[in-house]
Scaffold this active site. Structure first.
Site, PDB file in Angstrom:
ATOM      1  N   ASP A 188       0.859  -1.181   0.000  1.00  0.00           N
ATOM      2  CA  ASP A 188       0.000   0.000   0.000  1.00  0.00           C
ATOM      3  C   ASP A 188       0.899   1.235   0.000  1.00  0.00           C
ATOM      4  O   ASP A 188       1.780   1.373   0.861  1.00  0.00           O
ATOM      5  CB  ASP A 188      -0.900   0.001   1.241  1.00  0.00           C
ATOM      6  CG  ASP A 188      -1.845   1.194   1.259  1.00  0.00           C
ATOM      7  OD1 ASP A 188      -2.503   1.439   0.236  1.00  0.00           O
ATOM      8  OD2 ASP A 188      -1.914   1.883   2.299  1.00  0.00           O
ATOM      9  N   GLU A 272      -1.522  -1.013  -5.957  1.00  0.00           N
ATOM     10  CA  GLU A 272      -2.767  -0.451  -6.473  1.00  0.00           C
ATOM     11  C   GLU A 272      -2.483   0.256  -7.794  1.00  0.00           C
ATOM     12  O   GLU A 272      -1.445   0.891  -7.950  1.00  0.00           O
ATOM     13  CB  GLU A 272      -3.354   0.553  -5.476  1.00  0.00           C
ATOM     14  CG  GLU A 272      -3.879  -0.069  -4.197  1.00  0.00           C
ATOM     15  CD  GLU A 272      -4.307   0.984  -3.192  1.00  0.00           C
ATOM     16  OE1 GLU A 272      -5.489   1.027  -2.850  1.00  0.00           O
ATOM     17  OE2 GLU A 272      -3.449   1.763  -2.760  1.00  0.00           O
ATOM     18  N   CYS A 324     -12.699  -4.960   5.229  1.00  0.00           N
ATOM     19  CA  CYS A 324     -11.955  -5.719   6.243  1.00  0.00           C
ATOM     20  C   CYS A 324     -11.281  -6.906   5.561  1.00  0.00           C
ATOM     21  O   CYS A 324     -11.943  -7.721   4.907  1.00  0.00           O
ATOM     22  CB  CYS A 324     -12.902  -6.201   7.341  1.00  0.00           C
ATOM     23  SG  CYS A 324     -12.081  -7.239   8.586  1.00  0.00           S
ATOM     24  N   CYS A 327     -12.747 -10.440   7.215  1.00  0.00           N
ATOM     25  CA  CYS A 327     -14.090 -10.987   6.978  1.00  0.00           C
ATOM     26  C   CYS A 327     -14.769 -10.438   5.725  1.00  0.00           C
ATOM     27  O   CYS A 327     -15.794 -10.974   5.291  1.00  0.00           O
ATOM     28  CB  CYS A 327     -14.980 -10.735   8.197  1.00  0.00           C
ATOM     29  SG  CYS A 327     -15.384  -8.985   8.450  1.00  0.00           S
ATOM     30  N   CYS A 342     -12.954  -3.751  13.095  1.00  0.00           N
ATOM     31  CA  CYS A 342     -14.109  -4.408  12.491  1.00  0.00           C
ATOM     32  C   CYS A 342     -14.935  -5.113  13.567  1.00  0.00           C
ATOM     33  O   CYS A 342     -14.393  -5.552  14.595  1.00  0.00           O
ATOM     34  CB  CYS A 342     -13.653  -5.408  11.433  1.00  0.00           C
ATOM     35  SG  CYS A 342     -15.016  -6.226  10.559  1.00  0.00           S
ATOM     36  N   CYS A 344     -15.993  -7.972  13.481  1.00  0.00           N
ATOM     37  CA  CYS A 344     -15.565  -9.375  13.605  1.00  0.00           C
ATOM     38  C   CYS A 344     -14.445  -9.548  14.629  1.00  0.00           C
ATOM     39  O   CYS A 344     -14.041 -10.668  14.945  1.00  0.00           O
ATOM     40  CB  CYS A 344     -15.119  -9.920  12.245  1.00  0.00           C
ATOM     41  SG  CYS A 344     -13.536  -9.243  11.658  1.00  0.00           S
ATOM     42  N   ASP A 351      -3.295   0.816   6.998  1.00  0.00           N
ATOM     43  CA  ASP A 351      -2.461   0.610   5.811  1.00  0.00           C
ATOM     44  C   ASP A 351      -2.097  -0.864   5.632  1.00  0.00           C
ATOM     45  O   ASP A 351      -2.010  -1.358   4.501  1.00  0.00           O
ATOM     46  CB  ASP A 351      -1.196   1.467   5.900  1.00  0.00           C
ATOM     47  CG  ASP A 351      -1.509   2.954   5.879  1.00  0.00           C
ATOM     48  OD1 ASP A 351      -2.492   3.331   5.218  1.00  0.00           O
ATOM     49  OD2 ASP A 351      -0.785   3.737   6.523  1.00  0.00           O
TER      50      ASP A 351
END
Length: 364
Positions: A188, A272, A324, A327, A342, A344, A351
């Site tokens: 990232d 990316e 996330c 999950c 999250c 979860c 990052d």
């Protein structure tokens, strides 16, 4: 395990240390090449304007022996260097026609002004390495700083002038090396940290431009105060150019080190596919994004990976920060939210979470 593969091109750049006499000869060669380029461009324009004839590379190349007879000063330049000038102009026109065909902004080839023609090429022969010297036809044995070993067969040699210094770019044909590690990583790219991997490694953003801002502003004011066309203004412009070159070299060095680390440790590297031009339009982040040099880092990683027989994958950046990685739920965040939390139960640096999502997309 290392396995030999297909051949590919690799370019090495070395600094030259020419004598005063050799500098004069290099400058003479650049001036004559520029004169030839502009003359051939004028010839093409007139031929098409008055007789509707499109001159080709081969047509102009055939005229070079006659040119040498009429202008003996061109005997100071190696014949293949002059032929490469013809090729360079032809490549410019081919690119112009391609842009026209694709409906892009065409940009007709322009004449090269003084100090706007800064390189010439030996495309096949006329050069050779001899220990600490580079033999150049019509110029002589020029001292070269070989800071690393040249691999493969040297195909072409380009001499470049930049900010009063001279460099040799040797394009070589080398054999690909495949060194497998069996590991994969997502990267990232950020503003706070330059690069963050899915393995939790952080590479700092050195912010070279920010650190040099005070010096740059001083030099820019100096240039603005000097009278146009004066020697003092030329000196100030040279000082400003050297400062910008130093910053660019620092940024390039960092990109080389990070890309080398990634290629040495991983077989698949995912980034990316960012629209950097669009992102720079955000005035709050433009300077930090430009200073980071994301595109340069991706390019360096790409060519190093190609040489090592590894793979760089660019993925769609959509929702890599919000999803996330554990999950798959969407967890909305603003720029100031640095921790991903999250429902979860997964908690991680935003990052690192993004880098894990980037890797997942690349593998999928």
């Amino acid at each position: 395990m290392q396995i030999g593969g297909e051949t590919m091109k690799r370019t090495y750049k070395f600094k030259l240390e020419p004598t005063k006499q050799q500098i004069e000869q290099i400058e003479t060669t650049l001036n004559l090449c520029r004169w030839l380029y502009n003359s051939m461009l004028e010839q093409r324009k007139l031929a098409y304007k008055h007789w509707n004839i499109s001159l080709t590379f081969y047509t102009q190349k055939k005229e070079l022996p006659q040119l040498k007879k009429e202008f003996p000063e061109f005997n100071q330049v190696y014949s293949q260097v002059l032929q490469d000038v013809c090729q360079r102009l032809d490549n410019t026109f081919q690119a112009f026609f391609r842009r026209l065909k694709n409906g892009e902004k065409a940009g007709y080839p322009r004449f090269k002004g003084k100090n706007r023609y800064d390189s010439f090429t030996y495309p096949q022969s006329g050069f050779s390495l001899d220990g600490k010297y580079l033999k150049l036809s019509k110029i002589g044995k020029v001292r070269i700083k070989l800071h690393r070993q040249v691999e493969g067969k040297i195909k072409t040699c380009t001499i470049i002038r930049k900010n009063g210094k001279y460099y040799a770019c040797l394009s070589c044909e080398v054999e690909q090396k495949h060194e497998s590690t069996g590991k994969q990583v997502g990267v990232d790219l950020g503003v706070k940290h330059l690069a963050i991997t899915s393995d939790g490694e952080f590479f700092e953003h050195p912010k070279y431009l920010r650190k040099a801002e005070k010096r740059l502003k001083y030099l820019q004011r100096m240039v603005a105060r000097r009278k146009k066309g004066s020697n003092r203004r030329r000196k100030a412009v040279a000082m400003l150019a050297k400062c910008h070159e130093y910053i660019a070299n620092q940024r390039r060095d960092t990109a080389h080190k990070i890309s080398r680390y990634l290629v040495d440790h991983y077989d698949l590297i995912a980034f990316e596919d960012l629209n950097i031009k669009g992102m720079i339009k955000n005035h709050h982040l433009a300077k930090s994004i430009a200073d980071a040099g994301w595109n340069q880092l991706v390019q360096f990683t790409n060519y190093k990976a190609e040489y090592a027989g590894k793979k760089v994958v660019l993925v769609d950046p959509r929702n890599t920060t919000q999803v996330c990685s554990e999950c798959g739920q969407i967890v909305k965040k603003t720029l100031k939210d640095r921790i991903h939390k999250c429902s979860c139960g997964y908690i991680e640096d935003r990052d690192i979470n993004a880098a894990r999502n980037i890797l997942k997309k690349a593998v999928a």
